[in-house]
Design an enzyme around this catalytic site. Structure first.
Site: not given
Ligand code: SAJ
Length: 412
Positions: A203, A257
């Site tokens: 995870k 996360c």
């Molecule tokens: N972000 C970027 N660039 C990207 C992708 C995201 O700057 O290319 C930023 C987003 O704007 C945001 C942050 O990253 O601020 C996190 O967003 P996210 O959509 O990547 O992730 P979370 O935190 O909403 O959800 C993640 C997910 N993990 C993965 O995709 C590996 C989700 O599947 C998990 O369930 C969740 O963490 C968790 O609960 O751990």
């Protein structure tokens, strides 16, 4: 099956909803009386498609009840937050420990206890298991303990809870088997049975993978601003390679996360987890990078901030880099904030936020920002400039200057 879920937040409540929809009796436990009262009226506190209707029906059909205290059940699921401890980046297990201790008086032989909260590797074996052993249980014989991390994307939680494959990390093989029977109530994805420590690290690594990749994209954005290349074009071109998937640069990484879980690994092996720490530092440096570029665009004046959620189309602003950016800009600029997904008495309409503003700073990719009301903006701003840190705005009228990570080098 009767399930008692401790923590009715972004994961606990949707999980409760799905168990209740699949013929289980559910008790949802949380610490806020107001939240409990609302949940028992079918009123939910999170913005997530599909949940409100399921909970409303479940309350009506008496298969879901919210409560301040746990009840006896067949399975107990812990979905409380695990922040990190600022001094040493390690996983703060205090909420998980309290939740585990709170269910002890209600446990009976044969029950299954599942921790879903993201926890550092070894936490189940070293910290959580002893709580139940101290209460007289023998794990794997008369109580079954497992770590089964959630892995869902806010905005798509119901769909992903049902369809994503799920890691089931048992303290013993029998524990994993029992926990898989619990998720078998509604999960249609594969249930992958393993050890608790493997589940914990898997995870943490999932989110670390994403954090490191975002850091690479953010580093690319900085390099491009320095040497005069369009970072967004580079990403688009490189991603045409079948085995390349550069992520998107942004104002920083928020949420509960990605901005936290990598530290759990780093804290366990600080000498070795070098890339992981550097990625965190790089992503943490992005608010400064945004502020430096804002300063180059306008040295003072009024800034209309669009979006403070940590990610688009959610009302979740936990760990959002937007707040750090606002704090850093506030001493030198007049700040007006507009976010259609967050109700905050200090946030104002797009019209009021952009009135006489000198810059629109987009910090979140809400759909509402894809096609802004440009007529209104042209009326409100005498020299309209937009800095879009999420690359969500593709085209603007010729009277508006648009900066994004494709053309920041023009400011040099
Ligand atoms: N972000 C970027 N660039 C990207 C992708 C995201 O700057 O290319 C930023 C987003 O704007 C945001 C942050 O990253 O601020 C996190 O967003 P996210 O959509 O990547 O992730 P979370 O935190 O909403 O959800 C993640 C997910 N993990 C993965 O995709 C590996 C989700 O599947 C998990 O369930 C969740 O963490 C968790 O609960 O751990």
């Amino acid at each position: 099956m009767k399930v008692c879920i401790i923590g009715q937040g972004y994961i606990g409540l949707p999980t409760a909803a799905l168990f209740s929809r699949n013929h289980c009796e559910v008790v949802g436990v949380d610490v806020s009386q107001e939240m409990i009262d609302n949940l028992n009226k079918g009123i939910i506190h999170i913005e997530e498609p599909g949940i409100a209707e399921i909970i409303k029906n479940a309350v009506k059909n008496k298969v879901y009840v919210a409560s301040l205290t746990p009840q006896k059940a067949d399975a107990f699921i812990i979905t409380v937050p695990t922040p990190y401890i600022v001094e040493n980046y390690s996983c703060d297990l205090s909420y998980v420990i309290n939740a585990c201790e709170s269910i002890v008086p209600y446990l009976e032989k044969g029950n299954t206890v599942i921790v879903e909260s993201t926890i550092a590797p070894m936490s189940t074996d070293e910290t959580i298991k002893p709580i139940f052993e101290k209460a007289g249980f023998t794990i794997g014989e008369d109580l079954y303990l497992a770590h089964c991390p959630e892995r869902v994307l806010p905005g798509r939680i119901i769909d992903e809870l049902i369809h994503n494959d799920r890691i089931i990390g048992g303290v013993t093989p029998e524990c994993a088997k029992k926990a898989s029977e619990v998720y078998g109530q509604f999960v249609e994805g594969d249930l992958m049975l393993t050890e608790a420590k493997t589940a914990e690290l898997s995870k943490c690594m999932e989110n670390t993978f994403r954090d490191v990749n975002i850091a690479l994209a953010n580093e690319l954005a900085k390099i491009c601003a320095e040497i005069g290349v369009n970072a967004l074009d580079v990403i688009e071109m490189a991603n045409k390679h079948p085995r390349v998937n550069l992520h998107s640069p942004g104002p920083g990484v928020g949420g509960h996360c990605l901005a936290i879980d990598p530290y759990f690994i780093y804290a366990k092996a600080p000498e070795t987890a070098k890339i992981i720490k550097l990625a965190r530092d790089t992503n943490n440096s992005m608010p400064d990078f945004v502020c430096e570029n804002v300063k180059k665009i306008i040295p003072n004046g009024k800034i209309a901030i669009l979006g403070v959620s940590y990610k688009g189309n959610t009302g979740d602003d936990r760990e959002s880099p937007a707040y750090e950016i606002i704090a850093k800009l506030s001493p030198n600029y007049e700040i007006a904030i507009h976010d259609p997904h967050i109700s905050n008495p200090d946030f104002i309409s797009l019209d009021d936020a952009t009135k006489d503003a000198d810059l629109i700073l987009v910090l979140c990719d809400h759909n509402e920002f894809k096609n802004l009301d440009y007529e209104l903006i042209l009326e409100n701003m005498s020299n309209p400039i937009i800095f879009d840190t999420k690359n969500i705005i593709k085209e603007v009228p010729s009277e508006i200057t648009l900066y994004n990570y494709g053309n920041l080098f023009e400011l040099n």
